[in-house]
Design a protein around this motif. Structure first.
Motif, mmCIF file in Angstrom:
data_model
loop_
_atom_site.group_PDB
_atom_site.id
_atom_site.type_symbol
_atom_site.label_atom_id
_atom_site.label_comp_id
_atom_site.label_asym_id
_atom_site.label_seq_id
_atom_site.Cartn_x
_atom_site.Cartn_y
_atom_site.Cartn_z
ATOM 1 N N ALA A 354 0.830 -1.208 0.000
ATOM 2 C CA ALA A 354 0.000 0.000 0.000
ATOM 3 C C ALA A 354 0.865 1.258 0.000
ATOM 4 N N THR A 355 1.922 1.255 0.792
ATOM 5 C CA THR A 355 2.801 2.421 0.873
ATOM 6 C C THR A 355 3.542 2.637 -0.447
ATOM 7 N N LEU A 356 4.052 1.550 -1.009
ATOM 8 C CA LEU A 356 4.778 1.675 -2.268
ATOM 9 C C LEU A 356 3.853 2.176 -3.374
ATOM 10 N N THR A 357 2.625 1.663 -3.381
ATOM 11 C CA THR A 357 1.666 2.093 -4.402
ATOM 12 C C THR A 357 1.363 3.566 -4.237
ATOM 13 N N LYS A 358 1.179 4.002 -3.008
ATOM 14 C CA LYS A 358 0.855 5.408 -2.782
ATOM 15 C C LYS A 358 1.997 6.304 -3.260
ATOM 16 N N ASP A 359 3.231 5.928 -2.943
ATOM 17 C CA ASP A 359 4.369 6.730 -3.388
ATOM 18 C C ASP A 359 4.389 6.825 -4.904
ATOM 19 N N PHE A 360 4.118 5.707 -5.546
ATOM 20 C CA PHE A 360 4.126 5.676 -7.003
ATOM 21 C C PHE A 360 3.043 6.570 -7.587
ATOM 22 N N ILE A 361 1.819 6.413 -7.099
ATOM 23 C CA ILE A 361 0.695 7.168 -7.643
ATOM 24 C C ILE A 361 0.851 8.665 -7.380
ATOM 25 N N VAL A 362 1.316 9.032 -6.203
ATOM 26 C CA VAL A 362 1.491 10.450 -5.896
ATOM 27 C C VAL A 362 2.535 11.066 -6.823
ATOM 28 N N GLY A 363 3.599 10.312 -7.081
ATOM 29 C CA GLY A 363 4.614 10.795 -8.009
ATOM 30 C C GLY A 363 4.054 10.913 -9.419
ATOM 31 N N LEU A 364 3.231 9.928 -9.789
ATOM 32 C CA LEU A 364 2.607 9.929 -11.118
ATOM 33 C C LEU A 364 1.691 11.129 -11.286
ATOM 34 N N GLU A 365 0.978 11.451 -10.236
ATOM 35 C CA GLU A 365 0.016 12.547 -10.310
ATOM 36 C C GLU A 365 0.722 13.871 -10.546
ATOM 37 N N LYS A 366 1.917 13.989 -10.007
ATOM 38 C CA LYS A 366 2.637 15.239 -10.187
ATOM 39 C C LYS A 366 3.068 15.408 -11.649
ATOM 40 N N ASP A 367 3.607 14.340 -12.217
ATOM 41 C CA ASP A 367 4.158 14.463 -13.567
ATOM 42 C C ASP A 367 3.126 14.237 -14.667
ATOM 43 N N TYR A 368 2.204 13.339 -14.431
ATOM 44 C CA TYR A 368 1.212 12.985 -15.447
ATOM 45 C C TYR A 368 -0.159 12.922 -14.800
ATOM 46 N N PRO A 369 -0.732 14.062 -14.487
ATOM 47 C CA PRO A 369 -1.954 14.067 -13.677
ATOM 48 C C PRO A 369 -3.120 13.299 -14.287
ATOM 49 N N SER A 370 -3.200 13.239 -15.594
ATOM 50 C CA SER A 370 -4.356 12.558 -16.186
ATOM 51 C C SER A 370 -4.313 11.061 -15.965
ATOM 52 N N THR A 371 -3.140 10.492 -15.716
ATOM 53 C CA THR A 371 -3.073 9.039 -15.592
ATOM 54 C C THR A 371 -3.824 8.540 -14.367
ATOM 55 N N VAL A 372 -3.841 9.322 -13.306
ATOM 56 C CA VAL A 372 -4.511 8.857 -12.092
ATOM 57 C C VAL A 372 -6.011 8.720 -12.328
ATOM 58 N N SER A 373 -6.591 9.700 -13.021
ATOM 59 C CA SER A 373 -8.028 9.578 -13.276
ATOM 60 C C SER A 373 -8.280 8.474 -14.289
ATOM 61 N N THR A 374 -7.326 8.215 -15.176
ATOM 62 C CA THR A 374 -7.481 7.111 -16.126
ATOM 63 C C THR A 374 -7.510 5.788 -15.390
ATOM 64 N N ILE A 375 -6.661 5.646 -14.377
ATOM 65 C CA ILE A 375 -6.645 4.406 -13.598
ATOM 66 C C ILE A 375 -8.026 4.146 -13.017
ATOM 67 N N VAL A 376 -8.616 5.154 -12.399
ATOM 68 C CA VAL A 376 -9.916 4.964 -11.756
ATOM 69 C C VAL A 376 -10.994 4.677 -12.791
ATOM 70 N N ARG A 377 -10.917 5.404 -13.905
ATOM 71 C CA ARG A 377 -11.929 5.206 -14.937
ATOM 72 C C ARG A 377 -11.847 3.805 -15.511
ATOM 73 N N THR A 378 -10.644 3.333 -15.763
ATOM 74 C CA THR A 378 -10.479 2.000 -16.319
ATOM 75 C C THR A 378 -10.939 0.940 -15.329
ATOM 76 N N CYS A 379 -10.565 1.097 -14.074
ATOM 77 C CA CYS A 379 -10.983 0.107 -13.070
ATOM 78 C C CYS A 379 -12.495 0.070 -12.932
ATOM 79 N N SER A 380 -13.143 1.219 -13.174
ATOM 80 C CA SER A 380 -14.600 1.221 -13.027
ATOM 81 C C SER A 380 -15.259 0.443 -14.152
ATOM 82 N N LYS A 381 -14.510 0.157 -15.214
ATOM 83 C CA LYS A 381 -15.081 -0.621 -16.312
ATOM 84 C C LYS A 381 -14.890 -2.112 -16.098
ATOM 85 N N LEU A 382 -14.151 -2.489 -15.066
ATOM 86 C CA LEU A 382 -13.856 -3.898 -14.857
ATOM 87 C C LEU A 382 -14.961 -4.564 -14.065
#
Lengths: 523, 123
Positions: A354-382
């Motif tokens: 959980a901690t490693l994932t959070k560090d990764f996602i927070v870093g991702l959000e800074k550099d590529y903010p749209s990817t975080v919302s893409t993750i949630v959107r894609t998971c909602s289709k599963l």
């Protein structure tokens, strides 16, 4: 633009990519200069604040009525009260503030500008709103108790009740009985050191809740397991508190960012089957674990039970479209103080999934903010494949059928002893432990993995002194279900009656069983 | 032209714990700071400056290092990472997102108010 030497030629460096599209005027009102950039879109302060309220209502209100709205929007009439799960973190603080503004204080600036059915002149949507906080400091050495700070913080919001819990209440029989749980005569302990998870009765003078909690956490195999367990215990404590307060809805302050983290880390821990529950779920307690539901203290207050005695709690995350940055900006501009949470660490612990994932996602959000919302959107289709087979006894979520068969097929197990000593071994296993009940068949895939997936190296536990207790108590809702299952074995047929038992089979015995199915490929 | 710039700095979201538990600070920074090699044009030096090194107007990037060196009391990795603020820290310049002002390249003016908000709250 040349690719020349930047020192000599000022134009040699590539232009830094802008973090926002087009101009820096607000994309909504187009008039005011922007104050904030959210995923490449620019918003002025006023439009941004309205946008957050709008997203909050849009995520919550369609879930309020027991049945989804038909073609015409109907008034909001929930089946029960509202429970707000509060952790002290950023998302929770923003959530609490929004819930209070929109549904309690009836802040006009948050209302839709037209009249309409939700206009404050009508009665309040939620008859009773309760805040529940679970203090986890006793699970970690040296962690500060924030209950008092949180109590002071929630006083800002009048007209709300406050229920503070402690994480060890999950092992507390008096708490369980107070909220209407069926009492169980004796406790059943599990041996978490052995991956077979054998169950055995515990002596009737069992330890106090705090000791049980620490023994349980110390017996977990990995830091990931500790984090996951505390999250599960907290969620079940909140769900049972929702029942106790007659709440039909439990809202949590999970932001878009936090949701992306929990979706990814959930899948990484084997909880893919429950990926939809991570966003929104309907939970019903197992009937045999509760005293007739009418005995639950606040059951009569404002709650309608659909079928006789059947209560459901809907878990909603209204901030799931609001990112962490937006929550921070909202909190800052709306003057919402944030008490904060501490990191869950202890001496020698490596970061878990959980901690490693959070560090990764927070870093991702800074550099590529749209990817975080893409993750949630894609998971909602599963939607997971596979049949549901009951509810996990630990986490209360639907369990997938065939978990153990699958695990057996993909695992490499200990080999039985060499052929020379087979006879002795067979005799030993036959005389060994009489068939013992196990926790395994009651668990979903991820809870089973959490309890049994070991690391090659022994890892430091948060409470070394309690480490390696041979048998540990289980959370009270688990105990209640186990004890009901054992009770029913003697009684009439019951779907939960079967307690499966496992034992290791010697090589000869195994060969005897499968012999008729073996192909003759040797002369 | 003054050789220094006065700024109001605010910390939120738990960051204040790293800065003597104080939310509001008033600081003074030099108006011109050494240009790091290759990343900025050298400005014309004010008359009377003996030092021949190229200088640039002070910017947010410099301020972040200045805060680390002069105000930060502990746990530097919670504030600064890879030469800029750690991911998860929101920076507002006069109530506007620093992303609208060019992030680290924004040139500070006298009286600017800079806010650093952590979204992680230690968790």
């Amino acid at each position: 633009m040349s690719c020349g030497n930047p020192v000599a030629d000022a134009n040699a460096l590539m232009q830094r990519r802008k973090k926002y599209d087009k101009t820096n005027s607000c994309v909504k009102c187009k008039v005011t200069q922007g104050n904030l950039v959210i995923r490449h879109a620019v918003y002025c302060k006023d439009c941004f604040l309205h946008l957050v309220v709008h997203k909050f209502r849009r995520a919550l209100e369609p879930t309020v009525n027991p049945k989804p709205d038909g073609p015409r929007r109907t008034a909001l009439k929930p089946a029960g009260n509202l429970l707000v799960g509060f952790s002290g973190g950023l998302g929770s603080s923003v959530l609490l503030d929004l819930v209070h503004r929109c549904y309690v204080a009836l802040d006009k600036s948050t209302m839709p500008s037209d009249g309409g059915r939700d206009h404050p002149r009508h009665e309040r949507v939620w008859k009773k709103v309760t805040i529940c906080y679970v203090e986890v400091c006793d699970a970690f050495p040296g962690m500060r108790d924030r209950t008092e700070e949180i109590t002071q913080h929630v006083k800002r919001y009048d007209d709300l009740e406050f229920v503070p819990l402690r994480i060890q209440d999950a092992f507390d029989r008096s708490w369980w009985e107070k909220i209407g749980g069926k009492s169980f005569p004796s406790e059943i302990g599990a041996s978490l050191a052995d991956e077979a998870l054998f169950l055995q009765s515990l002596p009737s003078t069992s330890a106090d809740p705090l000791t049980s909690l620490r023994a349980y956490l110390s017996s977990l195999p990995t830091p990931t397991a500790v984090t996951a367990s505390i999250q599960t215990l907290t969620r079940l404590l909140l769900l049972h508190t929702a029942l106790q307060t007659g709440s039909s809805h439990l809202v949590l302050g999970t932001s878009l960012t936090s949701l992306a983290v929990s979706l990814i880390s959930g899948v990484a821990q084997g909880a893919g089957f429950n990926i939809r529950e991570e966003t929104q779920e309907e939970w019903t307690p197992e009937p045999e674990t509760l005293m007739g539901l009418d005995h639950a203290p606040d059951a009569s207050e404002g709650s309608k039970t659909g079928k006789k005695g059947k209560r459901t709690v809907r878990v909603v995350r209204p901030l799931r479209d609001v990112g962490m940055k937006e929550c921070a900006a909202w909190a800052w501009w709306s003057g919402v103080p944030v008490v904060g949470k501490e990191k869950w660490v202890w001496a020698g612990a490596k970061p878990g999934i959980a901690t490693l994932t959070k560090d990764f996602i927070v870093g991702l959000e800074k550099d590529y903010p749209s990817t975080v919302s893409t993750i949630v959107r894609t998971c909602s289709k599963l939607a997971p494949k596979g049949e549901v087979s009951g509810k996990c006894i630990l986490c209360g979520r639907p369990a997938q059928r065939g978990v153990q068969e699958w695990k057996a097929r993909i695992s490499i197990r200990d080999r039985p002893p060499a052929p020379g000593s087979t006879e002795d071994a067979t005799a030993k296993t036959a005389d060994a432990e009489p068939l013992q009940p196990s926790l395994t068949p009651y668990l979903c895939y991820s809870c089973h993995t959490t309890l049994t997936s070991k690391s090659a190296r022994p890892l430091p536990s948060p409470w070394p002194a309690s480490a390696q207790a041979p048998l540990v108590s289980l959370p009270v809702w688990t105990e209640a279900r186990l004890s009901s299952a054992i009770r029913d074995v003697d009684g009439a047929e019951h779907v939960h009656a079967e307690i499966m038992q496992t034992r290791q089979v010697g090589q000869d015995e195994m060969k005897g069983i499968v012999d008729e199915f073996l192909l003759d490929d040797q002369e | 032209m003054s050789a220094t710039i006065s700024l109001k700095i605010e910390f939120g979201g738990g960051l204040e714990l790293l800065f003597s538990n104080q939310r509001s600070h008033h600081v003074t920074v030099p108006a011109f700071v050494p240009a790091s090699s290759g990343t900025a044009k050298a400005t014309a030096l004010p008359a009377g400056d003996e030092d021949g090194a190229p200088k640039r107007p002070v910017d947010l990037a410099y301020l972040i290092f200045w805060l680390r060196d002069n105000l930060l009391k502990e746990r530097e990795e919670l504030f600064i990472e890879n030469g800029t603020v750690r991911p998860g820290i929101l920076v507002l310049v006069n109530d506007a997102d620093w992303e609208l002002e060019g992030e680290g390249e924004y040139q500070l003016k006298d009286g600017d108010e800079i806010v650093f908000i952590s979204t992680l709250h230690g968790g």
